[in-house]
Design an enzyme around this catalytic site. Structure first.
Site, mmCIF file in Angstrom:
data_model
loop_
_atom_site.group_PDB
_atom_site.id
_atom_site.type_symbol
_atom_site.label_atom_id
_atom_site.label_comp_id
_atom_site.label_asym_id
_atom_site.label_seq_id
_atom_site.Cartn_x
_atom_site.Cartn_y
_atom_site.Cartn_z
ATOM 1 C CB SER A 1 -0.968 -0.077 1.327
ATOM 2 O OG SER A 1 -1.340 1.279 1.525
ATOM 3 C CE1 TYR B 1 -3.686 -2.562 6.131
ATOM 4 C CE2 TYR B 1 -3.291 -0.226 5.560
ATOM 5 C CZ TYR B 1 -3.570 -1.410 5.152
ATOM 6 O OH TYR B 1 -3.518 -1.919 3.681
ATOM 7 C CE LYS C 1 -1.327 -4.670 4.032
ATOM 8 N NZ LYS C 1 -1.722 -5.604 3.037
HETATM 9 P P1 NAD Z 1 -10.777 -6.675 1.461
HETATM 10 O O1 NAD Z 1 -11.197 -6.777 3.140
HETATM 11 O O2 NAD Z 1 -12.169 -6.469 0.865
HETATM 12 O O3 NAD Z 1 -10.105 -8.068 1.212
HETATM 13 C C1 NAD Z 1 -9.232 -8.968 1.990
HETATM 14 C C2 NAD Z 1 -9.761 -10.209 1.931
HETATM 15 O O4 NAD Z 1 -8.837 -11.155 2.858
HETATM 16 C C3 NAD Z 1 -11.234 -10.609 2.686
HETATM 17 O O5 NAD Z 1 -12.131 -11.210 1.794
HETATM 18 C C4 NAD Z 1 -11.123 -11.106 4.048
HETATM 19 O O6 NAD Z 1 -12.017 -12.143 4.317
HETATM 20 C C5 NAD Z 1 -9.624 -12.048 3.740
HETATM 21 N N1 NAD Z 1 -8.991 -12.032 4.775
HETATM 22 C C6 NAD Z 1 -8.406 -11.166 5.816
HETATM 23 N N2 NAD Z 1 -7.905 -11.652 6.996
HETATM 24 C C7 NAD Z 1 -7.667 -13.358 6.451
HETATM 25 C C8 NAD Z 1 -7.066 -14.566 6.932
HETATM 26 N N3 NAD Z 1 -6.106 -14.330 8.214
HETATM 27 N N4 NAD Z 1 -7.213 -15.593 6.296
HETATM 28 C C9 NAD Z 1 -7.781 -15.752 5.222
HETATM 29 N N5 NAD Z 1 -8.302 -14.685 4.599
HETATM 30 C C10 NAD Z 1 -8.369 -13.445 5.130
HETATM 31 O O7 NAD Z 1 -9.783 -5.711 1.133
HETATM 32 P P2 NAD Z 1 -9.162 -5.205 -0.137
HETATM 33 O O8 NAD Z 1 -9.642 -3.734 -0.383
HETATM 34 O O9 NAD Z 1 -9.508 -6.172 -1.274
HETATM 35 O O10 NAD Z 1 -7.567 -5.229 0.326
HETATM 36 C C11 NAD Z 1 -6.985 -6.316 -0.423
HETATM 37 C C12 NAD Z 1 -5.544 -6.051 0.016
HETATM 38 O O11 NAD Z 1 -4.997 -4.969 -0.508
HETATM 39 C C13 NAD Z 1 -5.302 -6.079 1.553
HETATM 40 O O12 NAD Z 1 -4.086 -6.889 1.897
HETATM 41 C C14 NAD Z 1 -5.192 -4.321 1.675
HETATM 42 O O13 NAD Z 1 -4.301 -4.101 3.009
HETATM 43 C C15 NAD Z 1 -4.485 -4.288 0.521
HETATM 44 N N6 NAD Z 1 -4.773 -2.594 0.284
HETATM 45 C C16 NAD Z 1 -6.025 -2.219 0.119
HETATM 46 C C17 NAD Z 1 -6.239 -1.058 -0.374
HETATM 47 C C18 NAD Z 1 -7.596 -0.336 -0.218
HETATM 48 O O14 NAD Z 1 -7.944 0.868 -0.506
HETATM 49 N N7 NAD Z 1 -8.745 -1.223 -0.625
HETATM 50 C C19 NAD Z 1 -5.143 0.056 -0.433
HETATM 51 C C20 NAD Z 1 -3.837 -0.472 -0.401
HETATM 52 C C21 NAD Z 1 -3.735 -1.788 -0.116
HETATM 53 C C1 WQD Z 2 -9.193 10.036 0.345
HETATM 54 C C2 WQD Z 2 -9.031 11.547 0.498
HETATM 55 C C3 WQD Z 2 -9.368 12.369 2.781
HETATM 56 C C4 WQD Z 2 -13.499 10.245 3.347
HETATM 57 C C5 WQD Z 2 -6.514 5.256 2.818
HETATM 58 C C6 WQD Z 2 -5.345 4.530 3.493
HETATM 59 C C7 WQD Z 2 -4.235 3.649 3.071
HETATM 60 C C8 WQD Z 2 -4.755 2.850 1.605
HETATM 61 C C9 WQD Z 2 -5.926 3.505 0.981
HETATM 62 C C10 WQD Z 2 -4.950 0.798 2.591
HETATM 63 C C11 WQD Z 2 -8.155 12.291 1.603
HETATM 64 C C12 WQD Z 2 -10.713 12.674 2.024
HETATM 65 C C13 WQD Z 2 -12.291 10.771 2.873
HETATM 66 C C14 WQD Z 2 -14.206 11.024 4.030
HETATM 67 C C15 WQD Z 2 -12.958 12.937 2.784
HETATM 68 N N1 WQD Z 2 -5.506 1.892 2.289
HETATM 69 N N2 WQD Z 2 -11.990 12.043 2.728
HETATM 70 N N3 WQD Z 2 -14.078 12.393 3.484
HETATM 71 O O1 WQD Z 2 -6.782 8.235 3.489
HETATM 72 O O2 WQD Z 2 -5.743 8.438 0.904
HETATM 73 O O3 WQD Z 2 -5.892 6.127 2.191
HETATM 74 O O4 WQD Z 2 -7.002 4.146 1.757
HETATM 75 O O5 WQD Z 2 -3.719 0.327 2.438
HETATM 76 O O6 WQD Z 2 -3.632 3.162 3.834
HETATM 77 O O7 WQD Z 2 -4.989 5.350 4.554
HETATM 78 O O8 WQD Z 2 -7.909 7.077 1.466
HETATM 79 O O9 WQD Z 2 -10.391 7.444 0.711
HETATM 80 O O10 WQD Z 2 -9.820 7.732 3.138
HETATM 81 O O11 WQD Z 2 -9.172 9.415 1.524
HETATM 82 O O12 WQD Z 2 -12.893 14.154 2.671
HETATM 83 O O13 WQD Z 2 -15.455 10.732 4.202
HETATM 84 O O14 WQD Z 2 -10.551 11.872 0.838
HETATM 85 O O15 WQD Z 2 -9.162 13.363 3.832
HETATM 86 O O16 WQD Z 2 -8.000 13.387 1.385
HETATM 87 P P1 WQD Z 2 -6.658 7.675 1.971
HETATM 88 P P2 WQD Z 2 -9.324 7.856 1.870
#
Ligand code: NAD
Ligand code: WQD
Length: 337
Positions: free
Chosen positions: A123, A147, A151
């Protein structure tokens, strides 16, 4: 190829499984359904046009993983993690256990099964409060919450393990802000409770499930005072995973790659684009900054282009249109058939 997709029932995982399935790969979804549902797996199968194998299990459980690796696996994609920044601050041990212990157990299971290729969901959070944009992969890494620390540690575990195993390949994919949904409107992001991220909050306001969006901060040193981020369509991310699997199958070593569009949009720009492309209204109010937020963050995406030959194809309009179609067709996410 046979690809074990840990966390494959989730938001990004489900889109990736569809992309891999459509390329003809054999996909096995491994998920404990802690943040997802079987409905997503049924819909993935519908989109791919054939059943998708599913094993319900936890990456912290050796026995569950042994079942998953029993039939032979070419590559692992590791999405399985808890991902809420806020929850990680109140329950850090839960995050350390699930994300860090889970990754160690998964690597052990891979070693036991002699599987040496992994694509990992990292991430942009690993860049912490980076003030330098666009961010390159060589920028300093920093955790600003539990969190983010998981990562960072998961990346380090995979990097160190990779260095110890000459034949290992690891691809650490640093996603910026994944948004949008499959154009069919059948799979998408289904947050439980109040969405923490911007796009799902916007779509819930637009459908009148919530009254108003709170825009966190109107006094950042950005072009309109609101935070700027690199939003990337989840279907583009899914395709990047297919490219990363190809890299892992043919190359060795461990690389980290940014996945974004390379363009930053402010919160107000996103709201306006959403309103213009969907015709829906998003009432909002500018409130205090959210603690921990940076003013702006977007990716330098040249490395992914060079190494994977991948670049995002969808712009912000498509992200908004597809997120909105998903919301309209599934007002309560997967909770309603
Ligand atoms: P999500 O929660 O929709 O998907 C994660 C999946 O992993 C879920 O289906 C959950 O049930 C499963 N899971 C969690 N812990 C588990 C375990 N111990 N054993 C088996 N399954 C397990 O999340 P997502 O948005 O699809 O994100 C996927 C990955 O990408 C995550 O690792 C997250 O940290 C990373 N990520 C997400 C974002 C985002 O904004 N969505 C941004 C950056 C990184
Ligand atoms: C985006 C922008 C907020 C909600 C997060 C995690 C990051 C990664 C991706 C997993 C920012 C603004 C948001 C709201 C708002 N996830 N905002 N009102 O914070 O960039 O990243 O998700 O790895 O680790 O921190 O994403 O979608 O929360 O925010 O104004 O109700 O929208 O301040 O500028 P962020 P976000």
């Amino acid at each position: 190829m046979k690809i074990l997709v840990c966390g494959g029932a989730g938001y990004i995982g489900s889109h990736t499984c569809v992309a891999l399935g459509q390329l003809g790969h054999e996909v096995v979804v491994f998920d404990n359904l802690s943040n997802s549902t079987r409905v997503a797996i049924d819909r993935m199968a519908e989109l791919v046009g054939r059943p998708v194998a599913f094993i319900q299990g936890d990456i912290r459980e050796r026995r569950d993983l042994a079942r998953a690796f029993a039939g032979g696996v070419d590559c692992v994609i590791h999405f399985a993690a808890l991902k809420s920044v806020g929850e990680s601050c109140s329950r850090p041990l839960t995050y350390f256990d699930n994300n860090i212990s889970g990754t160690i157990t998964l690597l052990q299971a891979m070693e036991a099964a002699q599987v040496s290729r992994m694509v990992f969901s990292s991430s942009a959070t690993v860049y912490g409060n980076s003030e330098q944009v666009p961010v390159t992969e060589s920028a300093p890494l920093q955790a600003t919450n539990p969190y983010g620390r998981t990562k960072l540690i998961m990346e380090e575990l995979i990097r160190d393990y990779s260095a110890s195993q000459p034949g290992f390949s690891g691809v650490l994919l640093r996603y910026f802000n994944p948004v949008g949904a499959h154009p069919s409107g059948r799979i998408g992001e289904s947050p439980t409770g109040t969405p923490a991220n911007l796009m799902p909050y916007v779509t819930q306001v637009a459908i009148k499930r919530r009254e108003q969006l709170q825009v966190f901060g109107g006094d950042y040193p950005t072009r309109d005072g609101t935070g700027v981020r690199d939003y990337v369509h989840v279907v583009d991310l899914a395709e990047a995973h297919a490219s990363a699997v190809r890299w892992a199958m043919t190359q060795q070593g461990c690389i980290a790659l940014n996945l974004g569009t390379g363009c930053g949009y402010s919160v107000l720009e996103l709201i306006r684009t959403f309103e213009r492309t969907t015709g829906a209204r998003v009432p909002y109010r500018i409130v205090e900054r959210r603690p921990g937020d940076v003013a702006e963050l977007w990716a330098d995406v040249s490395m992914a282009r060079e190494v994977l030959g991948w670049q995002a194809r969808h712009g912000l309009e498509r992200m908004c249109e597809d997120a909105w179609r998903w919301q309209l067709n599934n007002p309560d996410g997967y909770q309603v058939a």
